[in-house]
Design a protein around this motif. Structure first.
Motif, PDB file in Angstrom:
ATOM      1  N   GLY A  93      -5.432  -8.880  -5.294  1.00 52.78           N
ATOM      2  CA  GLY A  93      -5.827  -7.582  -5.961  1.00 52.78           C
ATOM      3  C   GLY A  93      -5.000  -6.274  -5.510  1.00 52.78           C
ATOM      4  O   GLY A  93      -3.643  -6.590  -5.197  1.00 52.78           O
ATOM      5  N   THR A  94      -5.385  -5.187  -5.608  1.00 54.75           N
ATOM      6  CA  THR A  94      -4.511  -3.969  -5.477  1.00 54.75           C
ATOM      7  C   THR A  94      -3.949  -3.889  -4.263  1.00 54.75           C
ATOM      8  O   THR A  94      -4.874  -3.974  -3.131  1.00 54.75           O
ATOM      9  N   ASN A  95      -2.632  -4.156  -3.879  1.00 58.71           N
ATOM     10  CA  ASN A  95      -1.937  -3.974  -2.651  1.00 58.71           C
ATOM     11  C   ASN A  95      -0.610  -3.368  -2.967  1.00 58.71           C
ATOM     12  O   ASN A  95      -0.251  -3.366  -4.008  1.00 58.71           O
ATOM     13  N   GLY A  96       0.199  -2.884  -2.154  1.00 57.93           N
ATOM     14  CA  GLY A  96       1.279  -1.954  -2.146  1.00 57.93           C
ATOM     15  C   GLY A  96       2.418  -2.951  -2.833  1.00 57.93           C
ATOM     16  O   GLY A  96       2.974  -2.936  -4.040  1.00 57.93           O
ATOM     17  N   ILE A  97       2.601  -4.380  -2.307  1.00 64.79           N
ATOM     18  CA  ILE A  97       3.635  -5.203  -2.914  1.00 64.79           C
ATOM     19  C   ILE A  97       3.149  -5.591  -4.199  1.00 64.79           C
ATOM     20  O   ILE A  97       3.807  -5.532  -5.264  1.00 64.79           O
ATOM     21  N   GLY A  98       1.952  -6.021  -4.533  1.00 64.63           N
ATOM     22  CA  GLY A  98       1.563  -6.693  -5.626  1.00 64.63           C
ATOM     23  C   GLY A  98       1.437  -5.710  -6.678  1.00 64.63           C
ATOM     24  O   GLY A  98       1.893  -6.197  -8.049  1.00 64.63           O
ATOM     25  N   THR A  99       0.843  -4.656  -6.487  1.00 67.20           N
ATOM     26  CA  THR A  99       1.004  -3.576  -7.599  1.00 67.20           C
ATOM     27  C   THR A  99       2.197  -3.051  -7.900  1.00 67.20           C
ATOM     28  O   THR A  99       2.404  -2.859  -9.019  1.00 67.20           O
ATOM     29  N   CYS A 100       2.908  -2.850  -6.885  1.00 66.05           N
ATOM     30  CA  CYS A 100       4.466  -2.387  -7.263  1.00 66.05           C
ATOM     31  C   CYS A 100       5.048  -3.542  -8.294  1.00 66.05           C
ATOM     32  O   CYS A 100       5.668  -3.025  -9.132  1.00 66.05           O
ATOM     33  N   LEU A 101       4.914  -4.875  -8.024  1.00 61.78           N
ATOM     34  CA  LEU A 101       5.529  -5.857  -8.725  1.00 61.78           C
ATOM     35  C   LEU A 101       5.152  -5.891 -10.063  1.00 61.78           C
ATOM     36  O   LEU A 101       5.568  -6.061 -11.297  1.00 61.78           O
ATOM     37  N   ALA A 102       3.544  -5.842 -10.189  1.00 59.76           N
ATOM     38  CA  ALA A 102       2.622  -5.677 -11.308  1.00 59.76           C
ATOM     39  C   ALA A 102       3.264  -4.645 -12.330  1.00 59.76           C
ATOM     40  O   ALA A 102       3.372  -4.860 -13.651  1.00 59.76           O
ATOM     41  N   GLU A 103       3.453  -3.508 -11.789  1.00 57.17           N
ATOM     42  CA  GLU A 103       3.466  -2.231 -12.664  1.00 57.17           C
ATOM     43  C   GLU A 103       5.167  -2.024 -12.643  1.00 57.17           C
ATOM     44  O   GLU A 103       5.316  -1.093 -13.384  1.00 57.17           O
ATOM     45  N   GLY A 104       5.927  -2.561 -11.783  1.00 54.97           N
ATOM     46  CA  GLY A 104       7.554  -2.111 -12.038  1.00 54.97           C
ATOM     47  C   GLY A 104       7.825  -0.878 -11.807  1.00 54.97           C
ATOM     48  O   GLY A 104       8.757  -0.180 -11.938  1.00 54.97           O
ATOM     49  N   ARG A 105       7.081  -0.211 -10.688  1.00 53.16           N
ATOM     50  CA  ARG A 105       7.077   0.812 -10.357  1.00 53.16           C
ATOM     51  C   ARG A 105       6.927   1.363  -8.956  1.00 53.16           C
ATOM     52  O   ARG A 105       6.033   0.482  -8.212  1.00 53.16           O
ATOM     53  N   GLN A 106       7.182   2.442  -8.273  1.00 50.34           N
ATOM     54  CA  GLN A 106       7.043   2.973  -6.954  1.00 50.34           C
ATOM     55  C   GLN A 106       5.523   3.165  -6.804  1.00 50.34           C
ATOM     56  O   GLN A 106       4.878   3.788  -7.386  1.00 50.34           O
ATOM     57  N   VAL A 107       4.827   2.678  -5.616  1.00 51.78           N
ATOM     58  CA  VAL A 107       3.492   2.927  -5.382  1.00 51.78           C
ATOM     59  C   VAL A 107       3.251   3.096  -4.036  1.00 51.78           C
ATOM     60  O   VAL A 107       4.031   2.869  -3.113  1.00 51.78           O
ATOM     61  N   THR A 108       2.263   3.848  -3.590  1.00 51.41           N
ATOM     62  CA  THR A 108       1.805   4.059  -2.097  1.00 51.41           C
ATOM     63  C   THR A 108       0.176   3.627  -2.346  1.00 51.41           C
ATOM     64  O   THR A 108      -0.484   4.424  -3.008  1.00 51.41           O
ATOM     65  N   ILE A 109      -0.268   2.673  -1.815  1.00 50.70           N
ATOM     66  CA  ILE A 109      -1.503   2.209  -1.524  1.00 50.70           C
ATOM     67  C   ILE A 109      -2.356   2.598  -0.308  1.00 50.70           C
ATOM     68  O   ILE A 109      -1.721   1.809   0.813  1.00 50.70           O
ATOM     69  N   HIS A 110      -2.964   3.477  -0.124  1.00 55.68           N
ATOM     70  CA  HIS A 110      -3.406   4.067   1.124  1.00 55.68           C
ATOM     71  C   HIS A 110      -4.734   3.769   1.571  1.00 55.68           C
ATOM     72  O   HIS A 110      -5.690   3.881   0.799  1.00 55.68           O
ATOM     73  N   ARG A 111      -4.806   2.897   2.633  1.00 58.06           N
ATOM     74  CA  ARG A 111      -5.868   2.606   3.331  1.00 58.06           C
ATOM     75  C   ARG A 111      -7.000   1.816   2.318  1.00 58.06           C
ATOM     76  O   ARG A 111      -6.905   0.748   1.947  1.00 58.06           O
ATOM     77  N   THR A 120      -8.098  -2.461   4.418  1.00 61.38           N
ATOM     78  CA  THR A 120      -8.086  -1.114   4.404  1.00 61.38           C
ATOM     79  C   THR A 120      -7.674  -0.422   5.526  1.00 61.38           C
ATOM     80  O   THR A 120      -7.826   1.214   5.505  1.00 61.38           O
ATOM     81  N   ALA A 121      -7.092  -1.228   6.539  1.00 63.42           N
ATOM     82  CA  ALA A 121      -6.713  -0.370   7.862  1.00 63.42           C
ATOM     83  C   ALA A 121      -5.323  -0.149   7.711  1.00 63.42           C
ATOM     84  O   ALA A 121      -4.840   0.572   8.650  1.00 63.42           O
ATOM     85  N   MET A 122      -4.761  -0.363   6.519  1.00 64.98           N
ATOM     86  CA  MET A 122      -3.151  -0.272   6.463  1.00 64.98           C
ATOM     87  C   MET A 122      -2.821   0.533   5.278  1.00 64.98           C
ATOM     88  O   MET A 122      -3.468   0.983   4.375  1.00 64.98           O
ATOM     89  N   SER A 123      -1.635   1.156   5.327  1.00 62.06           N
ATOM     90  CA  SER A 123      -1.003   2.153   4.318  1.00 62.06           C
ATOM     91  C   SER A 123       0.113   1.414   3.905  1.00 62.06           C
ATOM     92  O   SER A 123       0.990   0.794   4.980  1.00 62.06           O
ATOM     93  N   CYS A 124       0.537   1.213   2.554  1.00 60.59           N
ATOM     94  CA  CYS A 124       1.684   0.435   2.020  1.00 60.59           C
ATOM     95  C   CYS A 124       2.550   1.221   1.106  1.00 60.59           C
ATOM     96  O   CYS A 124       1.895   1.840   0.161  1.00 60.59           O
ATOM     97  N   MET A 125       3.812   1.355   1.354  1.00 57.70           N
ATOM     98  CA  MET A 125       4.693   2.383   0.240  1.00 57.70           C
ATOM     99  C   MET A 125       5.738   1.279  -0.045  1.00 57.70           C
ATOM    100  O   MET A 125       6.281   0.719   0.696  1.00 57.70           O
TER     101      MET A 125
END
Length: 293
Positions: A93-111, A120-125
């Motif tokens: 589901g939504t997470n830093g690595i997967g969403t970055c690859l799915a959308e081809g752009r920089q993302v930050t998924i915070h907690r 939800t205990a992690m932040s991913c850039m």
């Protein structure tokens, strides 16, 4: 996510590839991982002491390499942020690595922006890395284990992740065209590497994804060779063999530091003949401000 049939309350750890499967992916990406390794070291040196894990994945979200401090390793291993884990959006589901690859752009998924509650205990850039063929090649991720990580600090890390991803992309592009010279294809401000690979005949034989977009080239795949001057907007009045001869003469003069006698010897012609050709081709006595004979 409904479309992937995932349950946000699922507490299972991410799927891991078997050792042979992971080894096969490593082998397929060996050259890229070799180029990226020093950049991962540098990035971890900047963010590692703040409880961050640096990860590099392939285009399917499989973690191929990482840098993590011994004191944080157990936590990240428990979360599944480890070599061989699959972090695609279809799997997690939504997470830093997967969403970055799915959308081809920089993302930050915070907690709590993560899909699975166990994440939800992690932040991913994250930032994508594009290959020399214009296709998505990898994702660079920094994940934080700090409960007090602020969004402002995340923005600082994200900027460093993006810069490192650009550096890896540019370095691997250069590595992929070892016999070519690499030319900056645009002076415009951009957050991506806009580079062309140009061969000894002044043909553009490669372009980064950003250069392909800026110059209107093939979006993906092998690049059809084109004169670099045509792409870069350089025009002159010479055409055909005259244009090639002029380039050859200028190169010979440059190699001889402007010494016409030495350049003539290198070209296998007499000094007087070279002067006549220079005049016909519109080359001054001192092209480019080179020293005189």
């Amino acid at each position: 996510m409904v479309k992937h049939g995932l349950d946000p309350a699922d507490r299972r750890r991410p799927e891991h590839l078997s050792a042979p499967e992971l080894a096969a992916r490593h082998q397929a990406m060996e050259a890229f991982l070799h180029v990226a390794g020093p950049q991962l070291d540098h990035l971890h040196g900047l963010v590692g002491l703040s409880g961050c894990n640096v990860l590099l994945t392939d285009a399917q979200g499989v973690v191929l390499d990482q840098r993590v401090s011994d004191s944080d390793a157990a936590q990240f291993r428990d979360w599944g942020l480890w070599r061989g884990a699959v972090w695609s959006e279809a799997a997690q589901g939504t997470n830093g690595i997967g969403t970055c690859l799915a959308e081809g752009r920089q993302v930050t998924i915070h907690r709590d922006e993560h899909f699975h509650t166990r994440n939800t205990a992690m932040s991913c850039m994250d930032a994508p890395i594009w290959g020399p063929d214009g296709r998505l090649l990898a994702a660079l991720d920094v994940s934080s284990a700090r409960a007090d990580q602020t969004e402002r600090y995340n923005r600082l890390i994200q900027a460093q992740v993006a810069q490192t991803a650009r550096a890896i992309e540019a370095m691997f592009f250069r590595f992929s065209f070892p016999q070519a010279r690499i030319v900056m294809a645009s002076d415009d401000q951009t957050d991506q590497a806009v580079l062309l690979a140009v061969d000894r005949d002044d043909l553009a034989i490669g372009a980064t994804r950003a250069a392909r977009r800026v110059l209107g080239l093939e979006r993906e795949g092998a690049l059809r060779p084109r004169p670099a001057a045509d792409l870069l907007g350089r025009q002159d009045e010479l055409r055909g063999f005259d244009k090639g001869e002029r380039a050859a003469v200028i190169r010979a003069l440059a190699r001889a530091s402007g010494n016409v006698s030495a350049a003539a010897r290198a070209l296998g012609i007499g000094r007087a003949t070279l002067y006549r050709r220079m005049a016909r081709l519109g080359i001054g006595d001192n092209p480019g401000g080179l020293s005189q004979p």
